[in-house]
Write a protein that holds these residues in place. Structure first.
Motif, mmCIF file in Angstrom:
data_model
loop_
_atom_site.group_PDB
_atom_site.id
_atom_site.type_symbol
_atom_site.label_atom_id
_atom_site.label_comp_id
_atom_site.label_asym_id
_atom_site.label_seq_id
_atom_site.Cartn_x
_atom_site.Cartn_y
_atom_site.Cartn_z
ATOM 1 N N ALA A 151 0.814 -1.220 0.000
ATOM 2 C CA ALA A 151 0.000 0.000 0.000
ATOM 3 C C ALA A 151 0.844 1.265 0.000
ATOM 4 O O ALA A 151 0.316 2.364 -0.198
ATOM 5 N N LYS A 152 2.134 1.168 0.215
ATOM 6 C CA LYS A 152 3.001 2.333 0.228
ATOM 7 C C LYS A 152 3.310 2.789 -1.204
ATOM 8 O O LYS A 152 3.173 2.030 -2.164
ATOM 9 N N ASP A 153 3.796 4.019 -1.295
ATOM 10 C CA ASP A 153 4.110 4.578 -2.623
ATOM 11 C C ASP A 153 5.353 3.929 -3.223
ATOM 12 O O ASP A 153 5.376 3.558 -4.400
ATOM 13 N N LYS A 154 6.398 3.824 -2.419
ATOM 14 C CA LYS A 154 7.644 3.264 -2.927
ATOM 15 C C LYS A 154 7.796 1.845 -2.373
ATOM 16 O O LYS A 154 7.859 1.648 -1.162
ATOM 17 N N VAL A 155 7.862 0.922 -3.279
ATOM 18 C CA VAL A 155 7.956 -0.490 -2.895
ATOM 19 C C VAL A 155 9.126 -1.110 -3.621
ATOM 20 O O VAL A 155 9.247 -0.978 -4.850
ATOM 21 N N ASP A 156 9.993 -1.767 -2.870
ATOM 22 C CA ASP A 156 11.098 -2.518 -3.470
ATOM 23 C C ASP A 156 10.621 -3.955 -3.647
ATOM 24 O O ASP A 156 10.628 -4.758 -2.707
ATOM 25 N N PHE A 157 10.206 -4.267 -4.889
ATOM 26 C CA PHE A 157 9.605 -5.569 -5.129
ATOM 27 C C PHE A 157 10.610 -6.722 -4.969
ATOM 28 O O PHE A 157 10.213 -7.864 -4.737
ATOM 29 N N ALA A 158 11.893 -6.413 -5.084
ATOM 30 C CA ALA A 158 12.892 -7.473 -4.883
ATOM 31 C C ALA A 158 12.868 -7.971 -3.448
ATOM 32 O O ALA A 158 12.880 -9.190 -3.185
ATOM 33 N N HIS A 159 12.816 -7.004 -2.511
ATOM 34 C CA HIS A 159 12.750 -7.401 -1.103
ATOM 35 C C HIS A 159 11.389 -7.992 -0.749
ATOM 36 O O HIS A 159 11.295 -8.900 0.067
ATOM 37 N N VAL A 160 10.347 -7.460 -1.384
ATOM 38 C CA VAL A 160 9.011 -8.028 -1.141
ATOM 39 C C VAL A 160 8.950 -9.483 -1.597
ATOM 40 O O VAL A 160 8.358 -10.341 -0.949
ATOM 41 N N GLY A 161 9.604 -9.760 -2.722
ATOM 42 C CA GLY A 161 9.631 -11.126 -3.227
ATOM 43 C C GLY A 161 10.363 -12.076 -2.284
ATOM 44 O O GLY A 161 9.966 -13.228 -2.104
ATOM 45 N N ARG A 162 11.416 -11.565 -1.649
ATOM 46 C CA ARG A 162 12.151 -12.412 -0.684
ATOM 47 C C ARG A 162 11.286 -12.721 0.531
ATOM 48 O O ARG A 162 11.302 -13.839 1.048
ATOM 49 N N VAL A 163 10.541 -11.713 0.963
ATOM 50 C CA VAL A 163 9.652 -11.958 2.111
ATOM 51 C C VAL A 163 8.529 -12.914 1.717
ATOM 52 O O VAL A 163 8.167 -13.834 2.469
ATOM 53 N N ALA A 164 7.977 -12.729 0.540
ATOM 54 C CA ALA A 164 6.883 -13.594 0.093
ATOM 55 C C ALA A 164 7.346 -15.040 -0.086
ATOM 56 O O ALA A 164 6.556 -15.991 0.081
ATOM 57 N N HIS A 165 8.615 -15.200 -0.425
ATOM 58 C CA HIS A 165 9.137 -16.546 -0.630
ATOM 59 C C HIS A 165 9.106 -17.380 0.655
ATOM 60 O O HIS A 165 9.059 -18.620 0.589
ATOM 61 N N THR A 166 9.114 -16.727 1.786
ATOM 62 C CA THR A 166 9.119 -17.458 3.057
ATOM 63 C C THR A 166 7.791 -18.176 3.322
ATOM 64 O O THR A 166 7.728 -19.082 4.157
ATOM 65 N N ILE A 167 6.742 -17.760 2.615
ATOM 66 C CA ILE A 167 5.444 -18.413 2.827
ATOM 67 C C ILE A 167 5.517 -19.890 2.440
ATOM 68 O O ILE A 167 4.774 -20.737 2.979
ATOM 69 N N ILE A 168 6.406 -20.229 1.508
ATOM 70 C CA ILE A 168 6.525 -21.633 1.077
ATOM 71 C C ILE A 168 6.885 -22.527 2.251
ATOM 72 O O ILE A 168 6.354 -23.646 2.389
ATOM 73 N N TRP A 169 7.787 -22.049 3.112
ATOM 74 C CA TRP A 169 8.173 -22.853 4.280
ATOM 75 C C TRP A 169 6.959 -23.130 5.174
ATOM 76 O O TRP A 169 6.749 -24.267 5.620
ATOM 77 N N PHE A 170 6.156 -22.108 5.402
ATOM 78 C CA PHE A 170 4.988 -22.291 6.262
ATOM 79 C C PHE A 170 3.929 -23.161 5.594
ATOM 80 O O PHE A 170 3.233 -23.926 6.266
ATOM 81 N N ALA A 171 3.825 -23.058 4.259
ATOM 82 C CA ALA A 171 2.847 -23.890 3.552
ATOM 83 C C ALA A 171 3.221 -25.367 3.669
ATOM 84 O O ALA A 171 2.362 -26.233 3.925
ATOM 85 N N PHE A 172 4.508 -25.674 3.470
ATOM 86 C CA PHE A 172 4.943 -27.068 3.636
ATOM 87 C C PHE A 172 4.808 -27.515 5.090
ATOM 88 O O PHE A 172 4.525 -28.694 5.369
ATOM 89 N N GLY A 173 5.030 -26.592 6.015
ATOM 90 C CA GLY A 173 4.834 -26.929 7.429
ATOM 91 C C GLY A 173 3.409 -27.328 7.728
ATOM 92 O O GLY A 173 3.144 -28.304 8.457
ATOM 93 N N VAL A 174 2.434 -26.599 7.147
ATOM 94 C CA VAL A 174 1.020 -26.949 7.322
ATOM 95 C C VAL A 174 0.725 -28.316 6.702
ATOM 96 O O VAL A 174 0.027 -29.153 7.284
ATOM 97 N N ALA A 175 1.269 -28.548 5.504
ATOM 98 C CA ALA A 175 1.023 -29.821 4.820
ATOM 99 C C ALA A 175 1.581 -30.999 5.618
ATOM 100 O O ALA A 175 0.919 -32.041 5.766
ATOM 101 N N LEU A 176 2.781 -30.842 6.159
ATOM 102 C CA LEU A 176 3.362 -31.929 6.950
ATOM 103 C C LEU A 176 2.601 -32.136 8.262
ATOM 104 O O LEU A 176 2.462 -33.276 8.723
ATOM 105 N N ALA A 177 2.102 -31.056 8.844
ATOM 106 C CA ALA A 177 1.325 -31.198 10.078
ATOM 107 C C ALA A 177 0.028 -31.953 9.825
ATOM 108 O O ALA A 177 -0.373 -32.823 10.612
ATOM 109 N N VAL A 178 -0.626 -31.656 8.711
ATOM 110 C CA VAL A 178 -1.852 -32.383 8.367
ATOM 111 C C VAL A 178 -1.530 -33.855 8.078
ATOM 112 O O VAL A 178 -2.274 -34.767 8.472
#
Length: 254
Positions: free
Chosen positions: A150-177
């Protein structure tokens, strides 16, 4: 005194005072009593006396009596009573063993029910917790990325690195199930193992049945797989948290 000359009195005894008393008593008792009574009287009077051969007083003919005469054979009624008593005793012991067997069987069923219930509750709580923390971490990362976008200036490279961490949590949910499903299979295998025991009416009251060993190995394998996937889900959560923390820190600094 004819009885004293019968084959039952096949030997003759010494002429000490106690034996004379016995002979006198036995002669009168033999008139109206059975041979068994006379033999018992003789054994009572001559108990522990050695076999001897002496000349009796008053010029009587020598005589001897076998001191070690055997007991009379038990009667038919005595043998029948003994057999009935032994049969009743065996039945009584068998009923006691049956009661012990029932208690052991009930104890095993109660133990299986309590342990299975506690194991199910504990495993469900643990695995639900893993699902919640992994899913909650993924939602938190998405919420953070929504605020950054929502901010005016966004560094999408860093945003992409943060978004990439969701994969770890997604696999964590899958293994827990997955671990939750394996936990159910573990409890099922445990119940099958307990049900496969052979119940006996004699000690040991529980023994392995034809399928017990196979179910035991299946239960161990599924239990190990469930614990491994749960541990892997926890490890993925920690890796995701460390990666997300590093990426967010780098994005905020720059």
């Amino acid at each position: 005194m004819d009885f004293l000359k019968s084959p039952a009195m096949h030997r003759v005894c010494t002429a000490d005072a106690s034996m004379h008393r016995f002979i006198k008593f036995a002669g009168s008792a033999a008139l109206g009593k059975s041979a068994a009574l006379v033999i018992r009287c003789m054994r009572k009077c001559t108990q522990d006396a050695p076999l001897m051969h002496r000349a009796p007083p008053d010029g009587a003919a020598p005589y001897m009596v076998d001191i070690a005469m055997t007991e009379p054979e038990p009667s038919f009624e005595e043998r029948k009573w003994k057999q009935e008593f032994e049969a009743a005793e065996r039945r009584w012991i068998y009923e006691l063993q049956k009661d012990d067997a029932r208690r052991e069987h009930d104890k095993n069923r109660d133990f299986h029910t309590d342990v299975n219930k506690n194991a199910v509750d504990a495993s469900n709580l643990t695995l639900r917790t893993l699902v919640v923390i992994n899913g909650g971490a993924a939602i938190a990362v998405l919420t953070f990325l929504g605020g950054v976008a929502a901010k005016d200036k966004v560094d999408f490279a860093h945003v992409g690195r943060v978004a990439h961490t969701i994969i770890w949590f997604a696999f964590g949910v899958a293994l827990a199930v997955t671990s939750l499903a394996l936990a159910y299979c573990t409890h099922y295998a445990t119940a099958a193992t307990s049900s496969s025991y052979a119940m006996n009416w004699e000690h040991p009251y529980l023994s392995d049945g034809p399928k017990t060993r196979r179910w035991r190995w299946i239960k161990r394998g599924i239990h190990l797989a469930s614990a491994t996937t749960a541990l892997a889900s926890m490890v993925l959560f920690l890796i995701g948290m460390f990666t997300a923390s590093t990426a967010i820190t780098d994005m905020l600094v720059k």
